[in-house]
Design a protein around this motif. Sequence first.
Motif, PDB file in Angstrom:
ATOM      1  N   GLU A  17       1.477 -10.331  -4.343  1.00 46.29           N
ATOM      2  CA  GLU A  17       2.341  -8.815  -3.972  1.00 46.29           C
ATOM      3  C   GLU A  17       1.240  -8.013  -3.083  1.00 46.29           C
ATOM      4  OE1 GLU A  17       2.762  -5.519  -6.703  1.00 46.29           O
ATOM      5  OE2 GLU A  17       4.857  -6.027  -6.621  1.00 46.29           O
ATOM      6  N   THR A  18       1.749  -7.441  -1.806  1.00 46.92           N
ATOM      7  CA  THR A  18       0.816  -6.780  -1.294  1.00 46.92           C
ATOM      8  C   THR A  18       1.015  -5.061  -1.718  1.00 46.92           C
ATOM      9  OG1 THR A  18       2.466  -6.443   0.491  1.00 46.92           O
ATOM     10  CG2 THR A  18       1.180  -8.314   0.767  1.00 46.92           C
ATOM     11  N   PRO A  19      -0.046  -4.266  -1.267  1.00 48.46           N
ATOM     12  CA  PRO A  19       0.178  -3.161  -1.541  1.00 48.46           C
ATOM     13  C   PRO A  19       1.327  -2.430  -1.419  1.00 48.46           C
ATOM     14  CG  PRO A  19      -2.189  -3.353  -0.935  1.00 48.46           C
ATOM     15  CD  PRO A  19      -1.180  -4.653  -0.674  1.00 48.46           C
ATOM     16  N   LEU A  20       1.898  -2.858  -0.048  1.00 46.80           N
ATOM     17  CA  LEU A  20       3.236  -1.874   0.597  1.00 46.80           C
ATOM     18  C   LEU A  20       4.493  -2.388  -0.095  1.00 46.80           C
ATOM     19  CD1 LEU A  20       2.488  -2.222   4.440  1.00 46.80           C
ATOM     20  CD2 LEU A  20       2.146  -0.327   2.860  1.00 46.80           C
ATOM     21  N   ASP A  21       4.428  -3.679  -1.076  1.00 43.52           N
ATOM     22  CA  ASP A  21       5.517  -4.058  -1.984  1.00 43.52           C
ATOM     23  C   ASP A  21       5.469  -2.995  -3.107  1.00 43.52           C
ATOM     24  OD1 ASP A  21       6.041  -6.227   0.006  1.00 43.52           O
ATOM     25  OD2 ASP A  21       4.499  -7.412  -1.257  1.00 43.52           O
ATOM     26  N   ASN A  22       4.491  -2.254  -3.485  1.00 39.57           N
ATOM     27  CA  ASN A  22       4.543  -1.590  -4.524  1.00 39.57           C
ATOM     28  C   ASN A  22       4.961  -0.133  -4.228  1.00 39.57           C
ATOM     29  OD1 ASN A  22       3.710   0.507  -6.648  1.00 39.57           O
ATOM     30  ND2 ASN A  22       2.332  -1.199  -7.623  1.00 39.57           N
ATOM     31  N   GLU A  23       5.938   0.347  -4.654  1.00 40.37           N
ATOM     32  CA  GLU A  23       6.674   1.648  -4.048  1.00 40.37           C
ATOM     33  C   GLU A  23       5.736   2.718  -4.493  1.00 40.37           C
ATOM     34  OE1 GLU A  23      10.825   2.448  -4.525  1.00 40.37           O
ATOM     35  OE2 GLU A  23      11.556   0.773  -3.305  1.00 40.37           O
ATOM     36  N   ASP A  24       5.273   2.713  -5.700  1.00 41.04           N
ATOM     37  CA  ASP A  24       4.356   3.837  -5.884  1.00 41.04           C
ATOM     38  C   ASP A  24       3.318   4.090  -4.839  1.00 41.04           C
ATOM     39  OD1 ASP A  24       6.054   4.617  -8.209  1.00 41.04           O
ATOM     40  OD2 ASP A  24       4.827   3.361  -9.521  1.00 41.04           O
ATOM     41  N   ILE A  25       2.422   2.797  -4.509  1.00 43.04           N
ATOM     42  CA  ILE A  25       1.660   2.952  -3.535  1.00 43.04           C
ATOM     43  C   ILE A  25       1.989   3.277  -2.161  1.00 43.04           C
ATOM     44  CG2 ILE A  25      -0.267   1.416  -2.381  1.00 43.04           C
ATOM     45  CD1 ILE A  25      -0.495  -0.152  -4.902  1.00 43.04           C
ATOM     46  N   LEU A  26       3.148   2.590  -1.746  1.00 42.77           N
ATOM     47  CA  LEU A  26       3.694   3.154  -0.617  1.00 42.77           C
ATOM     48  C   LEU A  26       4.055   4.317  -0.443  1.00 42.77           C
ATOM     49  CD1 LEU A  26       4.809   2.190   2.293  1.00 42.77           C
ATOM     50  CD2 LEU A  26       6.929   1.505   1.148  1.00 42.77           C
ATOM     51  N   ASP A  27       4.623   5.080  -1.569  1.00 44.42           N
ATOM     52  CA  ASP A  27       4.782   6.473  -1.524  1.00 44.42           C
ATOM     53  C   ASP A  27       3.671   6.975  -1.334  1.00 44.42           C
ATOM     54  OD1 ASP A  27       7.045   8.516  -2.785  1.00 44.42           O
ATOM     55  OD2 ASP A  27       4.988   9.089  -3.374  1.00 44.42           O
ATOM     56  N   GLN A  28       2.567   7.016  -1.953  1.00 48.53           N
ATOM     57  CA  GLN A  28       1.413   7.757  -1.552  1.00 48.53           C
ATOM     58  C   GLN A  28       0.560   7.416  -0.171  1.00 48.53           C
ATOM     59  OE1 GLN A  28      -0.341   9.922  -3.959  1.00 48.53           O
ATOM     60  NE2 GLN A  28       1.644   9.518  -4.971  1.00 48.53           N
ATOM     61  N   ILE A  29       0.966   6.326   0.381  1.00 49.41           N
ATOM     62  CA  ILE A  29       0.621   6.087   1.645  1.00 49.41           C
ATOM     63  C   ILE A  29       1.245   7.194   2.827  1.00 49.41           C
ATOM     64  CG2 ILE A  29       0.551   4.503   3.604  1.00 49.41           C
ATOM     65  CD1 ILE A  29      -0.119   2.399   1.452  1.00 49.41           C
ATOM     66  N   LEU A  30       2.638   7.056   2.531  1.00 52.08           N
ATOM     67  CA  LEU A  30       3.647   7.649   3.372  1.00 52.08           C
ATOM     68  C   LEU A  30       3.367   9.351   3.327  1.00 52.08           C
ATOM     69  CD1 LEU A  30       7.069   5.841   3.045  1.00 52.08           C
ATOM     70  CD2 LEU A  30       5.297   5.645   5.046  1.00 52.08           C
ATOM     71  N   LEU A  31       3.135   9.755   2.057  1.00 53.49           N
ATOM     72  CA  LEU A  31       2.585  11.058   1.797  1.00 53.49           C
ATOM     73  C   LEU A  31       1.438  11.656   2.654  1.00 53.49           C
ATOM     74  CD1 LEU A  31       2.938  11.679  -1.984  1.00 53.49           C
ATOM     75  CD2 LEU A  31       4.290  12.557  -0.267  1.00 53.49           C
ATOM     76  N   ARG A  32       0.605  10.715   3.013  1.00 53.34           N
ATOM     77  CA  ARG A  32      -0.610  11.201   3.826  1.00 53.34           C
ATOM     78  C   ARG A  32      -0.432  10.846   5.405  1.00 53.34           C
ATOM     79  NH1 ARG A  32      -1.671   9.949  -1.137  1.00 53.34           N
ATOM     80  NH2 ARG A  32      -3.591  10.820  -2.219  1.00 53.34           N
ATOM     81  N   LEU A  33       0.906  10.785   5.732  1.00 52.15           N
ATOM     82  CA  LEU A  33       1.173  10.809   7.079  1.00 52.15           C
ATOM     83  C   LEU A  33       0.883  12.205   7.625  1.00 52.15           C
ATOM     84  CD1 LEU A  33       4.475   8.647   7.365  1.00 52.15           C
ATOM     85  CD2 LEU A  33       2.183   7.922   8.297  1.00 52.15           C
ATOM     86  N   LEU A  34       0.654  12.406   9.022  1.00 52.96           N
ATOM     87  CA  LEU A  34       0.421  13.527   9.399  1.00 52.96           C
ATOM     88  C   LEU A  34       1.650  14.508   9.464  1.00 52.96           C
ATOM     89  CD1 LEU A  34      -1.928  12.986  12.441  1.00 52.96           C
ATOM     90  CD2 LEU A  34      -2.381  14.063  10.409  1.00 52.96           C
ATOM     91  N   PRO A  35       1.551  15.591   9.055  1.00 54.61           N
ATOM     92  CA  PRO A  35       2.894  16.531   9.135  1.00 54.61           C
ATOM     93  C   PRO A  35       3.561  16.913  10.265  1.00 54.61           C
ATOM     94  CG  PRO A  35       1.033  17.967   8.734  1.00 54.61           C
ATOM     95  CD  PRO A  35       0.462  16.628   8.949  1.00 54.61           C
ATOM     96  N   ARG A  36       3.595  15.850  11.279  1.00 51.89           N
ATOM     97  CA  ARG A  36       4.073  16.172  12.721  1.00 51.89           C
ATOM     98  C   ARG A  36       5.460  15.931  12.497  1.00 51.89           C
ATOM     99  NH1 ARG A  36      -0.108  16.043  16.422  1.00 51.89           N
ATOM    100  NH2 ARG A  36      -1.845  17.116  15.570  1.00 51.89           N
ATOM    101  N   PRO A  37       6.233  16.279  13.684  1.00 52.08           N
ATOM    102  CA  PRO A  37       7.761  16.149  13.867  1.00 52.08           C
ATOM    103  C   PRO A  37       8.230  14.852  14.041  1.00 52.08           C
ATOM    104  CG  PRO A  37       7.197  18.046  15.181  1.00 52.08           C
ATOM    105  CD  PRO A  37       5.797  17.331  14.622  1.00 52.08           C
TER     106      PRO A  37
END
Length: 404
Positions: free
Chosen positions: A19-39
Amino acid sequence: MREDGEMTGRRPHLAAAPETPLDNEDILDQILLRLLPRPSSLPRSSLVCKRWRRLVSDPGFLRRFRAHHRKVPLLGYFAHDYQCGNICFVPALDPPDRIPTALFSLPINKRSNITGCRHGRVLVINRNRKFLVWDPVIGAQRQVYFPMAFRGDKYMSNGAVMCAAGDPGHVHGCCHSSPFQVVMLGHGAERLLACVYSSETDAWGNPISIMLPQNSMVVSADCPKNTLVGNSICWLLTGENVAILEFDLGRQSLALIEAPQDPYYNTFDSDDYQLMITPAEGGGLGFLALLGFNIWLWKRKTDSDGVVGWVLKNTIELSSVILPRPCVGRSPPAILGLAEDDNVMFLLIDGDGIFMINLDSTQFKKLPVDRSMYLHTCHPFTSFYPSGPLAFTLSPLPRMSGSA
């Protein structure tokens, strides 16, 4: 295969892929939260796959995304284009985050004018004794008629709009369904008068007044006309002297604050000065004076003896900050507006264009200018965009009906 080499009829067992980190929804959620708040950040992420789209369009994720960043992006500014009679939007971000100009446009009549933007809303004044509160992101509008207290010899000087949400942890910038307030300021022959409208009750509160100073101060024609500092709306008053009118929203009280003294004349009575109230770095009330290409920044502080006064915190020489260096021999820069949350000032420099100057870091950015549009004031607009699970596209919003 057996040990003696004879083949068996069974297929070899294949081990499951790790399993890769991106397969874990909790980890993926934390990664996506750190996207820049751009449109463009969340719409582009939603195109990766159905799973990502489901995650980033979830209302709970959107709330966590805004709470994680808190810093609302500065999308651009609104200005009144007197030639076409519309409120026009000028984007401040570069592609792919640039919001199309036509997306935020509002036709208004000749008796209307924009007076400010705050918390994702635009406040328009109509001289037929009403306000229009406009949410450009979702296209919502509400008309608010002037209170009875402003009839007779009381007349309107300025108005301000702000979110009234009191939820713990609320992040301004996606306040479309939150209640809002409109503060109206006016003055008669002897008194300044303020009144607050609440969208929750759809009613104006009791008027609050204070005596006008003897030197007949009025709300400054300079911009911005009001600034939100903490829980107070502040206006710059000019006349024989300069002062700040503070309206404490919590206490529902008005007070006058003396402005700092300038370094040369002890009072800001020179027509060459441009003055502005600002939020101070680290919180509190700030004050700015622009003379030529030089900026002085003060902060209101309380000393060890409990005495409240002004302290000069910084000076900025624009000719050494902005590149290429503006020609000092030209007309002095003109203050167009202030983005409160970012402490960014908008300046018009003759022959060079419009610049955004961060008053804390002195970083600057030059914005495109429509030479056909006369600018006296601009109203910076901050908001999370797009907002909501159905807004993952940069296509135009539904057309609005009616005009202010």
